[in-house]
Write a protein that holds these residues in place. Structure first.
Motif, short mmCIF file in Angstrom:
data_model
loop_
_atom_site.label_atom_id
_atom_site.label_comp_id
_atom_site.label_asym_id
_atom_site.label_seq_id
_atom_site.Cartn_x
_atom_site.Cartn_y
_atom_site.Cartn_z
N MET A 1 0.84 -1.20 0.00
CA MET A 1 0.00 0.00 0.00
C MET A 1 0.88 1.25 0.00
O MET A 1 1.79 1.38 0.81
CB MET A 1 -0.88 0.01 1.26
N VAL A 2 0.60 2.13 -0.93
CA VAL A 2 1.37 3.37 -0.99
C VAL A 2 0.83 4.35 0.06
O VAL A 2 -0.38 4.59 0.13
CB VAL A 2 1.26 4.01 -2.40
N THR A 3 1.74 4.86 0.89
CA THR A 3 1.33 5.82 1.90
C THR A 3 0.84 7.10 1.24
O THR A 3 1.46 7.61 0.31
CB THR A 3 2.51 6.17 2.81
N SER A 4 -0.25 7.61 1.77
CA SER A 4 -0.82 8.83 1.20
C SER A 4 -0.08 10.06 1.71
O SER A 4 0.11 10.22 2.91
CB SER A 4 -2.30 8.88 1.61
N VAL A 5 0.36 10.88 0.79
CA VAL A 5 0.99 12.15 1.17
C VAL A 5 0.20 13.29 0.53
O VAL A 5 -0.35 13.14 -0.56
CB VAL A 5 2.48 12.24 0.73
N LYS A 6 0.14 14.40 1.22
CA LYS A 6 -0.63 15.55 0.75
C LYS A 6 0.31 16.71 0.48
O LYS A 6 1.09 17.11 1.36
CB LYS A 6 -1.65 15.95 1.81
N GLN A 24 0.25 11.18 7.61
CA GLN A 24 0.06 10.60 8.94
C GLN A 24 1.18 9.60 9.17
O GLN A 24 1.35 8.66 8.40
CB GLN A 24 -1.31 9.92 9.03
N SER A 25 1.96 9.81 10.24
CA SER A 25 3.06 8.90 10.54
C SER A 25 2.61 7.81 11.50
O SER A 25 2.01 8.10 12.54
CB SER A 25 4.23 9.67 11.16
N PRO A 131 11.76 6.59 4.50
CA PRO A 131 12.33 6.08 3.23
C PRO A 131 11.33 5.33 2.36
O PRO A 131 11.38 5.43 1.13
CB PRO A 131 13.44 5.15 3.72
N ILE A 132 10.40 4.62 2.99
CA ILE A 132 9.39 3.91 2.19
C ILE A 132 8.44 4.91 1.54
O ILE A 132 8.09 4.78 0.36
CB ILE A 132 8.63 2.91 3.09
N ILE A 133 8.06 5.91 2.31
CA ILE A 133 7.17 6.94 1.75
C ILE A 133 7.84 7.64 0.57
O ILE A 133 7.21 7.87 -0.47
CB ILE A 133 6.81 7.97 2.85
N ILE A 134 9.11 7.96 0.73
CA ILE A 134 9.82 8.66 -0.35
C ILE A 134 9.93 7.75 -1.58
O ILE A 134 9.64 8.18 -2.71
CB ILE A 134 11.22 9.11 0.13
N GLU A 135 10.31 6.51 -1.36
CA GLU A 135 10.47 5.59 -2.49
C GLU A 135 9.14 5.35 -3.20
O GLU A 135 9.10 5.23 -4.43
CB GLU A 135 11.07 4.27 -2.01
N ASP A 136 8.06 5.29 -2.43
CA ASP A 136 6.75 5.02 -3.03
C ASP A 136 6.24 6.20 -3.86
O ASP A 136 5.44 5.99 -4.78
CB ASP A 136 5.71 4.74 -1.93
N ASN A 137 6.66 7.39 -3.52
CA ASN A 137 6.02 8.58 -4.11
C ASN A 137 6.90 9.42 -5.02
O ASN A 137 6.38 10.29 -5.72
CB ASN A 137 5.48 9.48 -2.99
N PRO A 139 10.68 9.86 -7.59
CA PRO A 139 11.57 9.11 -8.50
C PRO A 139 13.01 9.07 -7.99
O PRO A 139 13.89 9.73 -8.55
CB PRO A 139 11.44 9.88 -9.81
N ILE A 140 13.25 8.30 -6.95
CA ILE A 140 14.61 8.20 -6.41
C ILE A 140 15.31 6.94 -6.93
O ILE A 140 14.67 5.98 -7.36
CB ILE A 140 14.62 8.17 -4.87
N ILE A 141 16.63 6.97 -6.90
CA ILE A 141 17.43 5.77 -7.12
C ILE A 141 17.70 5.20 -5.72
O ILE A 141 18.44 5.80 -4.93
CB ILE A 141 18.76 6.10 -7.83
N SER A 142 17.08 4.07 -5.41
CA SER A 142 17.01 3.66 -4.01
C SER A 142 18.35 3.21 -3.44
O SER A 142 18.51 3.15 -2.22
CB SER A 142 15.96 2.57 -3.82
#
Lengths: 280, 280
Positions: A1-6, A24-25, A131-137, A139-142
Protein backbone atom coordinates in the motif's frame (compact mmCIF):
# COMPACT_ATOMS: atom_id res chain seq x y z
CA UNK A 1 0.00 0.00 0.00
CA UNK A 2 1.37 3.37 -0.99
CA UNK A 3 1.33 5.82 1.90
CA UNK A 4 -0.82 8.83 1.20
CA UNK A 5 0.99 12.15 1.17
CA UNK A 6 -0.63 15.55 0.75
CA UNK A 7 1.09 18.40 -1.04
CA UNK A 8 1.03 21.47 1.22
CA UNK A 9 3.07 23.83 -0.95
CA UNK A 10 5.06 23.92 -4.16
CA UNK A 11 7.32 26.65 -5.53
CA UNK A 12 9.48 26.55 -8.60
CA UNK A 13 13.12 27.00 -7.68
CA UNK A 14 16.19 26.60 -9.89
CA UNK A 15 14.00 25.06 -12.54
CA UNK A 16 12.86 22.29 -10.15
CA UNK A 17 10.31 22.42 -7.35
CA UNK A 18 10.61 22.97 -3.63
CA UNK A 19 7.62 21.21 -2.13
CA UNK A 20 6.28 20.40 1.32
CA UNK A 21 4.12 17.36 2.00
CA UNK A 22 2.22 16.19 5.04
CA UNK A 23 1.25 12.65 5.99
CA UNK A 24 0.06 10.60 8.94
CA UNK A 25 3.06 8.90 10.54
CA UNK A 26 2.63 5.43 12.01
CA UNK A 27 5.92 5.53 13.93
CA UNK A 28 5.24 8.94 15.43
CA UNK A 29 1.49 8.61 15.74
CA UNK A 30 0.83 12.14 14.51
CA UNK A 31 0.67 14.20 11.35
CA UNK A 32 4.12 15.08 10.02
CA UNK A 33 5.54 17.34 7.35
CA UNK A 34 8.61 16.94 5.23
CA UNK A 35 10.11 19.15 2.56
CA UNK A 36 11.38 17.74 -0.71
CA UNK A 37 13.29 19.42 -3.50
CA UNK A 38 12.75 17.83 -6.89
CA UNK A 39 15.46 18.94 -9.31
CA UNK A 40 14.61 19.44 -12.99
CA UNK A 41 16.24 16.08 -13.77
CA UNK A 42 13.53 14.33 -11.72
CA UNK A 43 11.00 15.05 -14.45
CA UNK A 44 12.80 12.67 -16.76
CA UNK A 45 14.61 10.08 -14.66
CA UNK A 46 15.21 8.74 -11.18
CA UNK A 47 17.68 10.71 -9.08
CA UNK A 48 19.99 10.11 -6.12
CA UNK A 49 18.57 11.15 -2.77
CA UNK A 50 20.05 13.20 0.07
CA UNK A 51 18.42 13.46 3.47
CA UNK A 52 19.07 16.62 5.44
CA UNK A 53 18.47 16.42 9.19
CA UNK A 54 18.00 19.77 10.94
CA UNK A 55 18.99 20.97 14.39
CA UNK A 56 17.19 21.66 17.65
CA UNK A 57 14.15 23.99 17.39
CA UNK A 58 14.04 23.66 13.59
CA UNK A 59 11.25 22.31 11.44
CA UNK A 60 11.21 21.35 7.77
CA UNK A 61 11.44 25.02 6.73
CA UNK A 62 14.76 26.30 8.08
CA UNK A 63 17.05 24.48 5.70
CA UNK A 64 14.96 24.97 2.59
CA UNK A 65 14.65 28.71 3.22
CA UNK A 66 18.16 29.50 4.41
CA UNK A 67 20.81 27.16 3.05
CA UNK A 68 20.61 27.86 -0.66
CA UNK A 69 20.93 24.14 -1.33
CA UNK A 70 18.46 24.05 -4.21
CA UNK A 71 21.07 25.63 -6.50
CA UNK A 72 23.32 22.60 -6.03
CA UNK A 73 20.57 20.00 -5.88
CA UNK A 74 19.56 21.25 -9.33
CA UNK A 75 23.15 21.29 -10.53
CA UNK A 76 23.87 17.73 -9.42
CA UNK A 77 20.38 16.38 -10.01
CA UNK A 78 19.72 15.24 -6.44
CA UNK A 79 16.41 14.98 -4.67
CA UNK A 80 16.74 16.46 -1.16
CA UNK A 81 14.38 15.47 1.65
CA UNK A 82 14.21 17.60 4.80
CA UNK A 83 12.11 16.06 7.58
CA UNK A 84 10.76 17.90 10.58
CA UNK A 85 12.81 17.36 13.76
CA UNK A 86 10.15 15.88 16.06
CA UNK A 87 6.52 14.89 16.39
CA UNK A 88 4.22 17.87 16.97
CA UNK A 89 0.96 18.48 18.74
CA UNK A 90 0.81 15.13 20.55
CA UNK A 91 -0.61 16.63 23.73
CA UNK A 92 2.15 15.28 25.98
CA UNK A 93 2.87 17.01 29.26
CA UNK A 94 5.97 19.18 28.83
CA UNK A 95 5.90 18.82 25.05
CA UNK A 96 6.18 22.57 24.36
CA UNK A 97 7.84 23.95 27.47
CA UNK A 98 11.57 23.69 26.73
CA UNK A 99 13.61 24.21 23.58
CA UNK A 100 15.61 21.02 24.21
CA UNK A 101 12.73 18.66 25.09
CA UNK A 102 9.65 17.79 23.05
CA UNK A 103 8.64 19.72 19.93
CA UNK A 104 11.67 20.52 17.79
CA UNK A 105 13.83 18.21 19.88
CA UNK A 106 13.29 14.67 18.67
CA UNK A 107 17.03 14.00 19.00
CA UNK A 108 16.72 11.26 16.34
CA UNK A 109 16.26 8.55 18.98
CA UNK A 110 13.50 6.03 19.71
CA UNK A 111 12.15 6.88 23.17
CA UNK A 112 11.59 3.98 25.54
CA UNK A 113 9.96 5.85 28.44
CA UNK A 114 6.32 6.82 28.79
CA UNK A 115 4.73 9.01 27.61
CA UNK A 116 7.40 9.84 25.03
CA UNK A 117 7.64 6.31 23.59
CA UNK A 118 4.21 6.62 22.01
CA UNK A 119 5.42 9.37 19.68
CA UNK A 120 9.12 10.19 19.97
CA UNK A 121 10.52 7.60 17.58
CA UNK A 122 12.34 9.87 15.14
CA UNK A 123 15.09 7.33 14.51
CA UNK A 124 12.68 4.74 13.18
CA UNK A 125 10.78 7.45 11.32
CA UNK A 126 13.91 8.68 9.53
CA UNK A 127 15.46 5.28 8.80
CA UNK A 128 12.39 3.11 8.16
CA UNK A 129 9.06 4.84 7.67
CA UNK A 130 10.07 7.94 5.72
CA UNK A 131 12.33 6.08 3.23
CA UNK A 132 9.39 3.91 2.19
CA UNK A 133 7.17 6.94 1.75
CA UNK A 134 9.82 8.66 -0.35
CA UNK A 135 10.47 5.59 -2.49
CA UNK A 136 6.75 5.02 -3.03
CA UNK A 137 6.02 8.58 -4.11
CA UNK A 138 9.11 10.09 -5.74
CA UNK A 139 11.57 9.11 -8.50
CA UNK A 140 14.61 8.20 -6.41
CA UNK A 141 17.43 5.77 -7.12
CA UNK A 142 17.01 3.66 -4.01
CA UNK A 143 20.63 2.54 -3.72
CA UNK A 144 22.04 6.06 -4.11
CA UNK A 145 21.20 7.69 -0.82
CA UNK A 146 23.38 9.95 1.34
CA UNK A 147 22.70 12.01 4.44
CA UNK A 148 23.60 15.49 5.73
CA UNK A 149 22.92 16.88 9.19
CA UNK A 150 23.40 20.10 11.12
CA UNK A 151 24.03 20.24 14.87
CA UNK A 152 21.46 17.85 16.44
CA UNK A 153 20.87 16.71 12.86
CA UNK A 154 24.59 16.01 12.49
CA UNK A 155 24.26 13.71 15.49
CA UNK A 156 21.23 12.20 13.77
CA UNK A 157 23.03 11.66 10.48
CA UNK A 158 25.92 9.93 12.24
CA UNK A 159 23.52 7.70 14.21
CA UNK A 160 21.66 6.72 11.06
CA UNK A 161 24.91 5.86 9.26
CA UNK A 162 26.60 3.92 12.06
CA UNK A 163 23.49 1.94 12.96
CA UNK A 164 22.72 1.05 9.32
CA UNK A 165 25.97 0.04 7.64
CA UNK A 166 25.74 0.49 3.90
CA UNK A 167 22.39 2.30 3.95
CA UNK A 168 23.95 5.68 3.16
CA UNK A 169 26.72 6.08 0.62
CA UNK A 170 28.23 9.04 2.46
CA UNK A 171 27.61 11.28 5.45
CA UNK A 172 28.33 14.95 5.91
CA UNK A 173 27.67 17.21 8.85
CA UNK A 174 27.76 20.83 9.88
CA UNK A 175 28.76 21.39 13.52
CA UNK A 176 27.49 17.97 14.63
CA UNK A 177 26.84 16.90 18.22
CA UNK A 178 29.51 14.17 18.16
CA UNK A 179 29.26 12.99 21.76
CA UNK A 180 25.61 13.26 22.67
CA UNK A 181 26.16 12.17 26.27
CA UNK A 182 28.43 15.16 26.87
CA UNK A 183 26.03 17.64 25.26
CA UNK A 184 24.29 19.40 28.14
CA UNK A 185 21.04 20.29 26.29
CA UNK A 186 20.70 16.62 25.26
CA UNK A 187 21.06 15.19 28.78
CA UNK A 188 17.66 16.31 30.05
CA UNK A 189 15.87 14.95 26.99
CA UNK A 190 17.80 11.67 27.04
CA UNK A 191 16.82 11.13 30.68
CA UNK A 192 13.17 11.70 29.81
CA UNK A 193 13.07 9.78 26.52
CA UNK A 194 15.42 6.89 27.43
CA UNK A 195 15.41 6.83 31.22
CA UNK A 196 18.30 7.75 33.49
CA UNK A 197 20.43 4.65 32.79
CA UNK A 198 23.35 6.01 30.80
CA UNK A 199 24.06 2.60 29.25
CA UNK A 200 20.97 3.06 27.10
CA UNK A 201 22.21 6.49 26.08
CA UNK A 202 25.32 4.96 24.52
CA UNK A 203 23.20 3.45 21.76
CA UNK A 204 22.46 7.01 20.64
CA UNK A 205 25.96 8.43 20.87
CA UNK A 206 28.04 8.68 17.67
CA UNK A 207 31.24 8.62 19.71
CA UNK A 208 30.26 5.24 21.18
CA UNK A 209 28.77 3.81 17.99
CA UNK A 210 31.83 4.48 15.87
CA UNK A 211 33.89 2.27 18.18
CA UNK A 212 31.90 -0.75 17.05
CA UNK A 213 31.35 0.20 13.42
CA UNK A 214 32.39 -2.63 11.13
CA UNK A 215 30.33 -1.96 8.04
CA UNK A 216 31.47 -0.99 4.56
CA UNK A 217 33.98 1.84 4.21
CA UNK A 218 32.31 5.08 5.22
CA UNK A 219 33.53 8.60 4.53
CA UNK A 220 32.37 11.45 6.76
CA UNK A 221 32.75 15.18 6.08
CA UNK A 222 32.56 17.54 9.06
CA UNK A 223 32.54 21.32 8.75
CA UNK A 224 32.92 23.13 12.04
CA UNK A 225 33.12 26.87 12.69
CA UNK A 226 35.78 28.03 15.13
CA UNK A 227 33.48 30.74 16.51
CA UNK A 228 30.60 28.32 17.04
CA UNK A 229 28.89 29.39 20.26
CA UNK A 230 28.20 25.72 21.08
CA UNK A 231 31.67 24.38 20.23
CA UNK A 232 32.36 23.21 23.77
CA UNK A 233 29.33 20.88 23.50
CA UNK A 234 30.29 19.29 20.18
CA UNK A 235 33.65 17.41 20.48
CA UNK A 236 34.60 17.21 16.79
CA UNK A 237 38.30 16.61 17.43
CA UNK A 238 37.73 13.77 19.90
CA UNK A 239 35.22 12.24 17.50
CA UNK A 240 37.67 12.44 14.62
CA UNK A 241 40.25 10.63 16.74
CA UNK A 242 37.71 7.93 17.63
CA UNK A 243 36.91 7.50 13.93
CA UNK A 244 40.59 7.07 13.12
CA UNK A 245 40.85 4.29 15.68
CA UNK A 246 37.91 2.55 14.02
CA UNK A 247 39.33 3.16 10.56
CA UNK A 248 36.37 5.32 9.58
CA UNK A 249 37.47 8.08 7.20
CA UNK A 250 36.79 11.63 8.36
CA UNK A 251 37.52 15.01 6.82
CA UNK A 252 37.30 17.65 9.55
CA UNK A 253 37.40 21.23 8.30
CA UNK A 254 37.75 23.82 11.05
CA UNK A 255 36.33 27.00 9.48
CA UNK A 256 37.96 30.09 10.88
CA UNK A 257 35.52 32.66 12.24
CA UNK A 258 32.26 30.90 11.40
CA UNK A 259 29.46 30.43 13.94
CA UNK A 260 26.76 27.77 14.37
CA UNK A 261 24.05 29.18 12.13
CA UNK A 262 22.80 29.07 8.59
CA UNK A 263 25.20 31.72 7.30
CA UNK A 264 27.83 29.09 8.04
CA UNK A 265 25.81 26.28 6.46
CA UNK A 266 25.05 28.33 3.34
CA UNK A 267 28.73 29.13 2.87
CA UNK A 268 29.80 25.49 2.73
CA UNK A 269 26.72 23.66 1.41
CA UNK A 270 28.20 23.61 -2.11
CA UNK A 271 31.19 21.65 -0.82
CA UNK A 272 28.88 19.12 0.80
CA UNK A 273 27.11 18.44 -2.47
CA UNK A 274 30.48 18.13 -4.18
CA UNK A 275 31.58 15.70 -1.47
CA UNK A 276 28.50 13.51 -1.84
CA UNK A 277 28.81 13.54 -5.63
CA UNK A 278 31.91 11.38 -5.22
CA UNK A 279 29.75 8.61 -3.79
CA UNK A 280 26.36 9.03 -5.46
CA UNK B 1 29.02 64.46 12.67
CA UNK B 2 29.16 60.74 12.06
CA UNK B 3 25.85 59.08 12.86
CA UNK B 4 26.17 56.53 15.60
CA UNK B 5 25.28 52.97 14.58
CA UNK B 6 25.18 49.98 16.89
CA UNK B 7 26.12 46.49 15.74
CA UNK B 8 23.30 44.10 16.65
CA UNK B 9 24.68 40.94 15.06
CA UNK B 10 27.55 39.70 12.93
CA UNK B 11 28.04 36.32 11.27
CA UNK B 12 30.80 35.28 8.95
CA UNK B 13 29.37 34.30 5.57
CA UNK B 14 31.25 33.56 2.35
CA UNK B 15 34.41 34.89 3.94
CA UNK B 16 32.80 38.27 4.59
CA UNK B 17 30.34 39.31 7.28
CA UNK B 18 26.58 39.59 7.36
CA UNK B 19 25.83 42.22 9.97
CA UNK B 20 22.81 44.05 11.33
CA UNK B 21 23.02 47.54 12.78
CA UNK B 22 20.54 49.75 14.57
CA UNK B 23 20.47 53.54 14.77
CA UNK B 24 18.16 56.39 15.65
CA UNK B 25 16.60 57.76 12.46
CA UNK B 26 15.92 61.47 12.19
CA UNK B 27 13.65 61.13 9.15
CA UNK B 28 11.57 58.36 10.70
CA UNK B 29 11.78 59.54 14.30
CA UNK B 30 12.33 56.03 15.64
CA UNK B 31 15.00 53.39 16.04
CA UNK B 32 15.70 51.53 12.80
CA UNK B 33 17.67 48.49 11.76
CA UNK B 34 19.46 47.76 8.54
CA UNK B 35 21.42 44.73 7.40
CA UNK B 36 24.74 45.06 5.63
CA UNK B 37 26.87 42.43 3.96
CA UNK B 38 30.56 43.29 3.90
CA UNK B 39 32.37 41.13 1.35
CA UNK B 40 35.94 39.99 2.04
CA UNK B 41 37.22 42.66 -0.36
CA UNK B 42 35.89 45.36 2.01
CA UNK B 43 38.70 44.57 4.45
CA UNK B 44 41.21 45.96 1.99
CA UNK B 45 39.50 48.51 -0.20
CA UNK B 46 36.34 50.47 -0.85
CA UNK B 47 33.60 48.55 -2.66
CA UNK B 48 30.57 49.32 -4.84
CA UNK B 49 27.26 49.38 -3.00
CA UNK B 50 23.92 47.78 -3.78
CA UNK B 51 20.75 48.64 -1.89
CA UNK B 52 18.10 45.94 -1.69
CA UNK B 53 14.56 47.11 -0.89
CA UNK B 54 12.24 44.42 0.44
CA UNK B 55 8.53 43.83 0.00
CA UNK B 56 5.41 44.30 2.12
CA UNK B 57 5.54 42.65 5.58
CA UNK B 58 9.31 42.13 5.37
CA UNK B 59 11.99 43.52 7.63
CA UNK B 60 15.77 43.60 7.21
CA UNK B 61 16.00 39.82 7.74
CA UNK B 62 14.04 38.23 4.88
CA UNK B 63 16.45 38.93 2.06
CA UNK B 64 19.62 38.20 4.01
CA UNK B 65 18.28 34.85 5.21
CA UNK B 66 16.54 33.64 2.07
CA UNK B 67 18.02 35.01 -1.15
CA UNK B 68 21.52 33.53 -1.05
CA UNK B 69 22.90 36.87 -2.26
CA UNK B 70 26.02 36.79 -0.06
CA UNK B 71 27.61 34.24 -2.40
CA UNK B 72 27.51 36.77 -5.23
CA UNK B 73 28.23 39.84 -3.14
CA UNK B 74 31.43 38.06 -2.10
CA UNK B 75 32.17 37.01 -5.67
CA UNK B 76 31.75 40.51 -7.10
CA UNK B 77 33.02 42.39 -4.05
CA UNK B 78 29.86 44.41 -3.44
CA UNK B 79 28.56 45.76 -0.15
CA UNK B 80 24.82 45.08 0.10
CA UNK B 81 22.56 47.16 2.36
CA UNK B 82 19.08 45.88 3.21
CA UNK B 83 16.93 48.40 5.11
CA UNK B 84 13.80 47.60 7.03
CA UNK B 85 10.58 48.41 5.15
CA UNK B 86 8.97 50.89 7.55
CA UNK B 87 9.27 52.67 10.86
CA UNK B 88 8.37 50.44 13.82
CA UNK B 89 6.91 50.94 17.24
CA UNK B 90 5.83 54.55 16.74
CA UNK B 91 2.62 54.16 18.69
CA UNK B 92 0.40 55.37 15.85
CA UNK B 93 -3.24 54.32 15.77
CA UNK B 94 -3.62 51.50 13.22
CA UNK B 95 0.13 51.00 12.96
CA UNK B 96 -0.01 47.23 13.47
CA UNK B 97 -3.49 46.28 12.38
CA UNK B 98 -3.16 45.58 8.66
CA UNK B 99 -0.45 43.95 6.56
CA UNK B 100 -0.65 46.72 3.95
CA UNK B 101 -0.66 49.77 6.26
CA UNK B 102 1.85 50.75 8.93
CA UNK B 103 4.60 48.43 10.13
CA UNK B 104 6.16 46.57 7.23
CA UNK B 105 4.34 48.78 4.74
CA UNK B 106 6.34 51.99 4.38
CA UNK B 107 5.70 51.95 0.61
CA UNK B 108 8.89 53.99 0.13
CA UNK B 109 6.95 57.26 0.14
CA UNK B 110 7.08 60.40 2.30
CA UNK B 111 3.72 60.66 4.05
CA UNK B 112 2.07 64.07 4.09
CA UNK B 113 -0.94 63.29 6.29
CA UNK B 114 -1.08 63.20 10.09
CA UNK B 115 -0.17 61.18 12.05
CA UNK B 116 1.84 59.26 9.45
CA UNK B 117 3.93 62.23 8.32
CA UNK B 118 5.81 62.29 11.63
CA UNK B 119 7.36 58.89 10.90
CA UNK B 120 6.48 57.42 7.52
CA UNK B 121 9.18 59.04 5.41
CA UNK B 122 10.84 55.95 3.98
CA UNK B 123 11.66 57.66 0.70
CA UNK B 124 13.77 60.32 2.37
CA UNK B 125 15.24 57.72 4.70
CA UNK B 126 16.36 55.49 1.81
CA UNK B 127 17.58 58.23 -0.51
CA UNK B 128 19.00 60.80 1.94
CA UNK B 129 19.53 59.72 5.55
CA UNK B 130 20.66 56.13 5.12
CA UNK B 131 23.19 56.86 2.34
CA UNK B 132 25.00 59.30 4.63
CA UNK B 133 25.06 56.76 7.44
CA UNK B 134 26.45 54.12 5.10
CA UNK B 135 29.06 56.40 3.64
CA UNK B 136 30.15 57.60 7.08
CA UNK B 137 30.56 54.12 8.52
CA UNK B 138 31.47 51.69 5.75
CA UNK B 139 34.06 51.48 2.96
CA UNK B 140 31.88 52.20 -0.07
CA UNK B 141 32.73 53.75 -3.41
CA UNK B 142 30.20 56.55 -3.27
CA UNK B 143 29.73 56.93 -7.02
CA UNK B 144 29.22 53.21 -7.61
CA UNK B 145 25.78 52.57 -6.21
CA UNK B 146 22.96 50.47 -7.66
CA UNK B 147 19.60 49.34 -6.33
CA UNK B 148 17.53 46.15 -6.33
CA UNK B 149 13.97 45.74 -5.11
CA UNK B 150 11.35 43.02 -4.72
CA UNK B 151 7.60 43.61 -5.05
CA UNK B 152 6.89 46.78 -2.97
CA UNK B 153 10.66 47.15 -2.90
CA UNK B 154 10.73 46.97 -6.69
CA UNK B 155 8.34 49.93 -6.70
CA UNK B 156 10.67 51.60 -4.21
CA UNK B 157 13.76 50.98 -6.32
CA UNK B 158 12.07 52.43 -9.39
CA UNK B 159 10.89 55.50 -7.42
CA UNK B 160 14.37 56.11 -6.07
CA UNK B 161 15.92 55.84 -9.53
CA UNK B 162 13.41 57.98 -11.43
CA UNK B 163 13.31 60.72 -8.79
CA UNK B 164 17.12 60.90 -8.48
CA UNK B 165 18.58 60.80 -11.99
CA UNK B 166 22.15 59.57 -11.92
CA UNK B 167 22.13 58.55 -8.25
CA UNK B 168 22.00 54.82 -9.07
CA UNK B 169 24.08 53.28 -11.84
CA UNK B 170 21.49 50.58 -12.52
CA UNK B 171 18.19 49.26 -11.20
CA UNK B 172 16.90 45.73 -11.03
CA UNK B 173 13.66 44.38 -9.67
CA UNK B 174 11.90 41.13 -8.88
CA UNK B 175 8.15 41.23 -9.46
CA UNK B 176 7.90 45.00 -8.93
CA UNK B 177 4.74 46.97 -8.31
CA UNK B 178 5.02 49.00 -11.52
CA UNK B 179 1.81 50.98 -11.30
CA UNK B 180 1.29 51.69 -7.63
CA UNK B 181 -2.04 53.45 -8.17
CA UNK B 182 -3.49 50.26 -9.66
CA UNK B 183 -2.18 48.04 -6.88
CA UNK B 184 -5.13 47.38 -4.58
CA UNK B 185 -3.15 46.79 -1.35
CA UNK B 186 -1.34 50.11 -1.92
CA UNK B 187 -4.49 52.19 -2.35
CA UNK B 188 -5.57 52.12 1.30
CA UNK B 189 -2.11 53.07 2.52
CA UNK B 190 -1.70 55.82 -0.10
CA UNK B 191 -5.01 57.35 0.99
CA UNK B 192 -3.86 57.37 4.61
CA UNK B 193 -0.26 58.47 4.02
CA UNK B 194 -0.83 60.92 1.16
CA UNK B 195 -4.48 61.87 1.41
CA UNK B 196 -7.21 60.91 -1.04
CA UNK B 197 -6.16 63.27 -3.86
CA UNK B 198 -4.83 60.92 -6.51
CA UNK B 199 -2.72 63.67 -8.07
CA UNK B 200 -0.36 63.37 -5.10
CA UNK B 201 -0.20 59.61 -5.62
CA UNK B 202 1.26 60.07 -9.09
CA UNK B 203 4.48 61.34 -7.56
CA UNK B 204 4.93 57.84 -6.13
CA UNK B 205 4.01 55.82 -9.17
CA UNK B 206 6.81 54.42 -11.35
CA UNK B 207 4.47 54.28 -14.35
CA UNK B 208 3.87 58.04 -14.06
CA UNK B 209 7.44 58.98 -13.15
CA UNK B 210 9.00 57.23 -16.12
CA UNK B 211 6.97 59.44 -18.46
CA UNK B 212 8.92 62.47 -17.28
CA UNK B 213 12.31 60.86 -16.78
CA UNK B 214 15.01 62.80 -18.58
CA UNK B 215 18.13 61.90 -16.64
CA UNK B 216 21.18 59.96 -17.78
CA UNK B 217 20.64 56.64 -19.60
CA UNK B 218 19.17 54.13 -17.16
CA UNK B 219 18.96 50.37 -17.60
CA UNK B 220 16.35 48.41 -15.68
CA UNK B 221 16.18 44.63 -15.26
CA UNK B 222 12.82 43.08 -14.33
CA UNK B 223 12.34 39.42 -13.49
CA UNK B 224 8.72 38.38 -13.22
CA UNK B 225 7.30 34.93 -12.51
CA UNK B 226 4.39 33.83 -14.67
CA UNK B 227 2.76 32.03 -11.73
CA UNK B 228 3.06 35.05 -9.45
CA UNK B 229 -0.07 35.12 -7.32
CA UNK B 230 -0.05 38.95 -7.43
CA UNK B 231 0.67 39.31 -11.15
CA UNK B 232 -2.63 41.09 -11.86
CA UNK B 233 -1.52 43.88 -9.47
CA UNK B 234 1.94 44.43 -10.98
CA UNK B 235 1.64 45.60 -14.64
CA UNK B 236 5.15 44.74 -15.86
CA UNK B 237 4.23 44.70 -19.56
CA UNK B 238 2.49 48.07 -19.46
CA UNK B 239 5.44 49.51 -17.55
CA UNK B 240 7.90 48.16 -20.09
CA UNK B 241 5.90 49.84 -22.84
CA UNK B 242 5.90 53.13 -20.94
CA UNK B 243 9.67 52.86 -20.50
CA UNK B 244 10.13 52.32 -24.23
CA UNK B 245 8.17 55.50 -24.93
CA UNK B 246 10.49 57.39 -22.57
CA UNK B 247 13.57 55.73 -24.06
CA UNK B 248 14.42 54.06 -20.76
CA UNK B 249 16.03 50.69 -21.37
CA UNK B 250 14.24 47.69 -19.82
CA UNK B 251 14.96 43.98 -19.88
CA UNK B 252 11.79 42.13 -18.87
CA UNK B 253 12.24 38.41 -18.25
CA UNK B 254 8.99 36.51 -17.82
CA UNK B 255 10.02 33.41 -15.84
CA UNK B 256 7.83 30.44 -16.60
CA UNK B 257 6.28 28.81 -13.57
CA UNK B 258 7.83 30.98 -10.86
CA UNK B 259 5.79 32.58 -8.08
CA UNK B 260 6.23 35.76 -6.02
CA UNK B 261 8.42 34.46 -3.21
CA UNK B 262 12.04 34.02 -2.26
CA UNK B 263 12.46 30.72 -4.09
CA UNK B 264 11.97 32.85 -7.19
CA UNK B 265 14.33 35.58 -5.97
CA UNK B 266 17.04 33.07 -4.98
CA UNK B 267 16.88 31.44 -8.40
CA UNK B 268 17.64 34.66 -10.28
CA UNK B 269 19.67 36.74 -7.80
CA UNK B 270 22.92 35.68 -9.48
CA UNK B 271 21.74 37.21 -12.73
CA UNK B 272 20.94 40.48 -10.97
CA UNK B 273 24.48 40.74 -9.62
CA UNK B 274 25.80 39.95 -13.09
CA UNK B 275 23.54 42.65 -14.51
CA UNK B 276 24.72 45.30 -12.05
CA UNK B 277 28.36 44.33 -12.58
CA UNK B 278 28.06 45.84 -16.06
CA UNK B 279 27.49 49.26 -14.52
CA UNK B 280 29.42 49.20 -11.22
Amino acid sequence: MVTSVKEESSSKCFNGYQKVFSHQSVELNCKMRFAIYLPPQAEERNCPLIYYLSGLTCNEQNFIQKAGAQRFAAQYGYIVVTPDTSPRGCGLSGEDEKWNVGSGAGLYVDATETPWNKHYRMYSYITSELPIIIEDNFPIISDKVSIIGHSMGGHGALLCAFRNPGKYKSVSTFAPVCNSQKCVPFKEAFDLYLGPNSESHKEWNAMELVKNYNGPPLCILIDQGTEDEFLDQLYPTEFTEACAESRVSVILNMRDGYDHGYYFVSTFIEEHFKFHSQFL
